[in-house]
Design a protein around this motif. Structure first.
Motif, PDB file in Angstrom:
ATOM      1  N   ALA A   3     -44.029  64.381 -32.735  1.00 48.91           N
ATOM      2  CA  ALA A   3     -42.715  65.088 -33.411  1.00 48.91           C
ATOM      3  C   ALA A   3     -41.555  64.679 -32.849  1.00 48.91           C
ATOM      4  CB  ALA A   3     -43.283  66.557 -32.968  1.00 48.91           C
ATOM      5  N   LEU A   4     -41.388  64.330 -31.493  1.00 48.86           N
ATOM      6  CA  LEU A   4     -39.987  63.886 -30.988  1.00 48.86           C
ATOM      7  C   LEU A   4     -39.614  62.683 -31.797  1.00 48.86           C
ATOM      8  CD1 LEU A   4     -37.830  64.090 -28.916  1.00 48.86           C
ATOM      9  CD2 LEU A   4     -39.066  62.590 -27.543  1.00 48.86           C
ATOM     10  N   ASN A   5     -40.382  61.737 -31.942  1.00 53.83           N
ATOM     11  CA  ASN A   5     -40.082  60.539 -32.608  1.00 53.83           C
ATOM     12  C   ASN A   5     -39.858  60.807 -34.051  1.00 53.83           C
ATOM     13  OD1 ASN A   5     -40.366  58.238 -30.684  1.00 53.83           O
ATOM     14  ND2 ASN A   5     -42.501  59.192 -30.593  1.00 53.83           N
ATOM     15  N   VAL A   6     -40.475  61.592 -34.937  1.00 54.92           N
ATOM     16  CA  VAL A   6     -40.294  61.822 -36.167  1.00 54.92           C
ATOM     17  C   VAL A   6     -38.714  62.746 -36.286  1.00 54.92           C
ATOM     18  CG1 VAL A   6     -41.121  63.354 -38.214  1.00 54.92           C
ATOM     19  CG2 VAL A   6     -42.633  62.003 -37.028  1.00 54.92           C
ATOM     20  N   TRP A   7     -38.704  63.627 -35.523  1.00 49.18           N
ATOM     21  CA  TRP A   7     -37.284  64.371 -35.468  1.00 49.18           C
ATOM     22  C   TRP A   7     -36.103  63.402 -35.205  1.00 49.18           C
ATOM     23  CZ3 TRP A   7     -38.984  68.182 -37.880  1.00 49.18           C
ATOM     24  CH2 TRP A   7     -39.982  69.197 -37.370  1.00 49.18           C
ATOM     25  N   LEU A   8     -36.485  62.632 -34.345  1.00 48.76           N
ATOM     26  CA  LEU A   8     -35.378  61.454 -34.444  1.00 48.76           C
ATOM     27  C   LEU A   8     -35.132  60.382 -35.555  1.00 48.76           C
ATOM     28  CD1 LEU A   8     -36.124  60.278 -30.601  1.00 48.76           C
ATOM     29  CD2 LEU A   8     -34.360  61.416 -31.123  1.00 48.76           C
ATOM     30  N   ALA A   9     -36.321  59.880 -35.990  1.00 49.28           N
ATOM     31  CA  ALA A   9     -36.155  59.059 -37.037  1.00 49.28           C
ATOM     32  C   ALA A   9     -35.709  59.445 -38.540  1.00 49.28           C
ATOM     33  CB  ALA A   9     -37.726  58.420 -37.108  1.00 49.28           C
TER      34      ALA A   9
ATOM     35  N   LYS B 167     -34.168  66.582 -44.168  1.00 52.06           N
ATOM     36  CA  LYS B 167     -35.744  66.442 -44.623  1.00 52.06           C
ATOM     37  C   LYS B 167     -36.402  67.465 -44.102  1.00 52.06           C
ATOM     38  CE  LYS B 167     -35.363  61.491 -45.712  1.00 52.06           C
ATOM     39  NZ  LYS B 167     -33.910  61.337 -45.408  1.00 52.06           N
ATOM     40  N   PHE B 168     -35.967  68.357 -43.014  1.00 50.80           N
ATOM     41  CA  PHE B 168     -37.060  69.099 -42.196  1.00 50.80           C
ATOM     42  C   PHE B 168     -37.187  70.407 -42.820  1.00 50.80           C
ATOM     43  CE2 PHE B 168     -34.996  66.500 -38.587  1.00 50.80           C
ATOM     44  CZ  PHE B 168     -35.834  65.352 -38.776  1.00 50.80           C
ATOM     45  N   TRP B 169     -37.907  70.286 -43.961  1.00 50.85           N
ATOM     46  CA  TRP B 169     -37.997  71.725 -44.624  1.00 50.85           C
ATOM     47  C   TRP B 169     -39.477  71.645 -45.338  1.00 50.85           C
ATOM     48  CZ3 TRP B 169     -39.224  71.174 -49.595  1.00 50.85           C
ATOM     49  CH2 TRP B 169     -38.640  70.144 -50.302  1.00 50.85           C
ATOM     50  N   VAL B 170     -40.303  72.809 -45.446  1.00 44.55           N
ATOM     51  CA  VAL B 170     -41.126  72.931 -46.185  1.00 44.55           C
ATOM     52  C   VAL B 170     -41.070  74.135 -47.411  1.00 44.55           C
ATOM     53  CG1 VAL B 170     -42.793  71.837 -44.655  1.00 44.55           C
ATOM     54  CG2 VAL B 170     -42.534  74.324 -44.942  1.00 44.55           C
ATOM     55  N   ASN B 171     -41.634  74.242 -48.369  1.00 39.58           N
ATOM     56  CA  ASN B 171     -41.609  75.082 -49.298  1.00 39.58           C
ATOM     57  C   ASN B 171     -42.805  75.620 -49.982  1.00 39.58           C
ATOM     58  OD1 ASN B 171     -40.087  76.883 -51.515  1.00 39.58           O
ATOM     59  ND2 ASN B 171     -40.728  75.272 -52.825  1.00 39.58           N
ATOM     60  N   LEU B 172     -43.347  76.747 -50.156  1.00 42.14           N
ATOM     61  CA  LEU B 172     -44.626  77.067 -50.825  1.00 42.14           C
ATOM     62  C   LEU B 172     -44.010  77.987 -51.912  1.00 42.14           C
ATOM     63  CD1 LEU B 172     -47.329  77.528 -48.085  1.00 42.14           C
ATOM     64  CD2 LEU B 172     -47.123  75.698 -50.051  1.00 42.14           C
ATOM     65  N   LYS B 173     -43.926  77.661 -52.936  1.00 41.45           N
ATOM     66  CA  LYS B 173     -43.697  78.584 -54.105  1.00 41.45           C
ATOM     67  C   LYS B 173     -44.468  78.328 -55.214  1.00 41.45           C
ATOM     68  CE  LYS B 173     -39.725  80.188 -57.100  1.00 41.45           C
ATOM     69  NZ  LYS B 173     -38.403  80.046 -57.377  1.00 41.45           N
ATOM     70  N   PRO B 174     -45.350  79.305 -55.799  1.00 43.40           N
ATOM     71  CA  PRO B 174     -46.176  78.569 -56.963  1.00 43.40           C
ATOM     72  C   PRO B 174     -45.768  78.244 -58.008  1.00 43.40           C
ATOM     73  CG  PRO B 174     -46.561  81.131 -56.143  1.00 43.40           C
ATOM     74  CD  PRO B 174     -45.508  80.561 -55.552  1.00 43.40           C
ATOM     75  N   THR B 175     -44.622  78.080 -58.462  1.00 44.94           N
ATOM     76  CA  THR B 175     -43.833  77.628 -59.690  1.00 44.94           C
ATOM     77  C   THR B 175     -43.236  76.432 -59.205  1.00 44.94           C
ATOM     78  OG1 THR B 175     -41.753  79.294 -59.211  1.00 44.94           O
ATOM     79  CG2 THR B 175     -43.789  79.870 -60.744  1.00 44.94           C
TER      80      THR B 175
ATOM     81  N   VAL C 192     -43.938  71.889 -31.808  1.00 50.06           N
ATOM     82  CA  VAL C 192     -43.155  70.865 -32.396  1.00 50.06           C
ATOM     83  C   VAL C 192     -41.478  71.122 -32.531  1.00 50.06           C
ATOM     84  CG1 VAL C 192     -45.114  69.730 -33.768  1.00 50.06           C
ATOM     85  CG2 VAL C 192     -43.482  71.631 -34.602  1.00 50.06           C
ATOM     86  N   TYR C 193     -41.474  72.411 -32.410  1.00 53.46           N
ATOM     87  CA  TYR C 193     -39.850  72.961 -32.179  1.00 53.46           C
ATOM     88  C   TYR C 193     -39.255  72.645 -30.846  1.00 53.46           C
ATOM     89  CZ  TYR C 193     -35.748  76.022 -32.119  1.00 53.46           C
ATOM     90  OH  TYR C 193     -34.598  76.471 -31.721  1.00 53.46           O
ATOM     91  N   ALA C 194     -40.189  72.848 -29.882  1.00 50.04           N
ATOM     92  CA  ALA C 194     -39.617  72.229 -28.463  1.00 50.04           C
ATOM     93  C   ALA C 194     -39.060  70.888 -28.539  1.00 50.04           C
ATOM     94  CB  ALA C 194     -40.557  72.628 -27.669  1.00 50.04           C
ATOM     95  N   SER C 195     -40.052  69.884 -29.290  1.00 51.11           N
ATOM     96  CA  SER C 195     -39.623  68.414 -29.375  1.00 51.11           C
ATOM     97  C   SER C 195     -38.454  68.311 -30.472  1.00 51.11           C
ATOM     98  CB  SER C 195     -40.943  67.721 -30.069  1.00 51.11           C
ATOM     99  OG  SER C 195     -41.921  67.821 -29.129  1.00 51.11           O
ATOM    100  N   ARG C 196     -38.218  69.223 -31.376  1.00 51.38           N
ATOM    101  CA  ARG C 196     -37.282  69.305 -32.184  1.00 51.38           C
ATOM    102  C   ARG C 196     -35.793  69.440 -31.297  1.00 51.38           C
ATOM    103  NH1 ARG C 196     -33.226  68.442 -34.765  1.00 51.38           N
ATOM    104  NH2 ARG C 196     -32.480  69.361 -36.708  1.00 51.38           N
TER     105      ARG C 196
END
Length: 419
Positions: free
Chosen positions: A78-84, A89-97, A236-240
């Protein structure tokens, strides 16, 4: 390697207590589920490199410890992803439509992205569980709702970080508190599909919504911050937080992660998962609602089904609040010694256990090879399967950071030679 054979590190026969605590000794009884990255540095003894320490808890019964390798690897990946990746880009979304806007494509290739999306779904499930009439909170909530249908607007909910409390001391970062919160949408655009109350007095609808906000939302937020189901999200938030610190320092003076930051290259940290599968699970639960609230009316038993709201997790912005030297010394007097002690072994303080290691670059004139300083384990008389996982938990992040550091150094050498 418990006995120090096969080229492994030499164990300590009679380990002396580390500053700030005592050696953990027998590695059974460590609660690896709570393992989080809580200390990092931007150099090691003045040389380019990273010193780091994980904090975890202990099991009261001293039972077998499992999951260390998985969770240490998750934290470092996660640390490496947060850096790269760039932060937007750090969001997710669950909406049926919105099946085409579940997650950023690059972020969706990583385990960190999976953790956020799964946590979003779990947050919705937790909200539903808290409203069930068989729970004490659910009964009180149901009794307080007004109107024949007891309807309240199903609004968007999403998880986002609150400011993290840290202490920055030169090239060291102590990550002290990493609170998360759950936000509830207030605008009409935040109402979930099919969750309106068209036949109810608007004043009652508003009152019922306020009850949800004051009775259910605090319990959802409590779960996100403390429930084991959200341990991966907190990890993963601590790594963020650590990544944000490295990112800000790199903007002032390039550090060991300079070539990685904002490269948008996550090829080394991909995970085999399908974001659409998580989305489909959510849509299935949304369209096949489970009863959560029930009560008696004059017409007999009536069951009212409340659907789960869509929402998301947004880690695009992270704020670091330095507590200052005086408060740090007052509230965390043992932490300076404890965080650094894992370089020689594990350290136990009350119900916390600290462990870690470092990656170090040697003589700057001889940038290769990367010298890795691993954790040196204490001698344990009888090997046990769960203890093997502990060593893997330590050596995995060391290897990951060593590989990353070695790649960066190799690139610098090539650039210096004009290759």
């Amino acid at each position: 390697d418990i006995e120090g054979e096969q080229g492994g590190p030499n164990p300590v026969e009679n380990p002396t207590p580390q500053p700030g605590g005592t050696p953990a000794g027998d590695l059974g009884g460590i609660d690896f589920t709570s393992l989080e990255l809580r200390y990092v540095t931007d150099s090691v003894n003045g040389n380019p490199g990273t010193r780091y320490a994980f904090r975890t808890g202990s099991l009261s019964d001293g039972g077998p410890s499992f999951g260390g390798r998985r969770n240490a690897a998750m934290a470092t990946d996660a640390l490496n992803v947060w850096l790269a990746l760039t932060p937007e880009k750090f969001w997710v979304n669950l909406k049926p439509t919105e099946p085409d806007r579940i997650i950023d494509p690059a972020f969706g290739r990583t385990q960190a992205g999976q953790v956020l999306l799964e946590a979003d779904l779990e947050m919705k499930e937790a909200s539903g569980r808290l409203q069930r009439s068989e729970t004490e909170l659910g009964r009180k909530f149901t009794d307080a709702l007004q109107g024949e249908t007891k309807c309240f607007l199903g609004r968007r909910q999403w998880i986002e970080p609150l400011p993290a409390s840290v202490r920055e001391d030169g090239d060291q970062l102590y990550i002290l508190q990493i609170p998360l919160t759950v936000q509830l949408g207030k605008d009409d655009s935040d109402v979930s599909p099919g969750q309106e109350c068209p036949d109810q007095d608007p004043a009652i609808t508003t009152s019922n919504g306020e009850l949800y906000d004051t009775m259910i939302m605090p319990a959802v937020t409590e779960a996100v911050n403390h429930d084991p189901a959200f341990a991966d999200l907190r990890r993963v938030y601590a790594s963020r937080v650590a990544a944000e610190w490295y990112r800000k320092r790199n903007a002032i003076k390039p550090n060991q992660y300079a070539n990685q930051i904002d490269s948008n290259n996550v090829d080394k940290w991909t995970a085999d998962w399908d974001p659409r599968a998580v989305f489909d699970r959510y849509v299935t639960s949304f369209n096949n609602k489970k009863p959560t609230l029930s009560w008696q009316t004059k017409v007999g038993d009536i069951t009212w089904t409340h659907g789960r709201t869509w929402g998301g997790v947004d880690f695009s912005k992270v704020e670091l609040n330095d507590v200052g030297a005086e408060k740090f010394a007052q509230d965390y007097p043992e932490l300076t010694a404890v965080a650094r002690a894992p370089l020689a072994g594990t350290t136990a303080v009350q119900d916390q256990i600290w462990l870690g290691g470092a990656t170090v670059v040697g003589d700057p004139a001889q940038l290769w090879p990367m010298q890795v300083t691993p954790w040196t384990p204490f001698r344990i008389p009888t090997p046990a399967p769960q203890r093997v996982l502990f060593y893997l938990a330590i050596l995995t992040p060391v290897a990951v950071w060593g590989a990353v550091g070695g790649t960066l150094i190799w690139r610098r050498r090539r650039a210096g030679r004009g290759i």
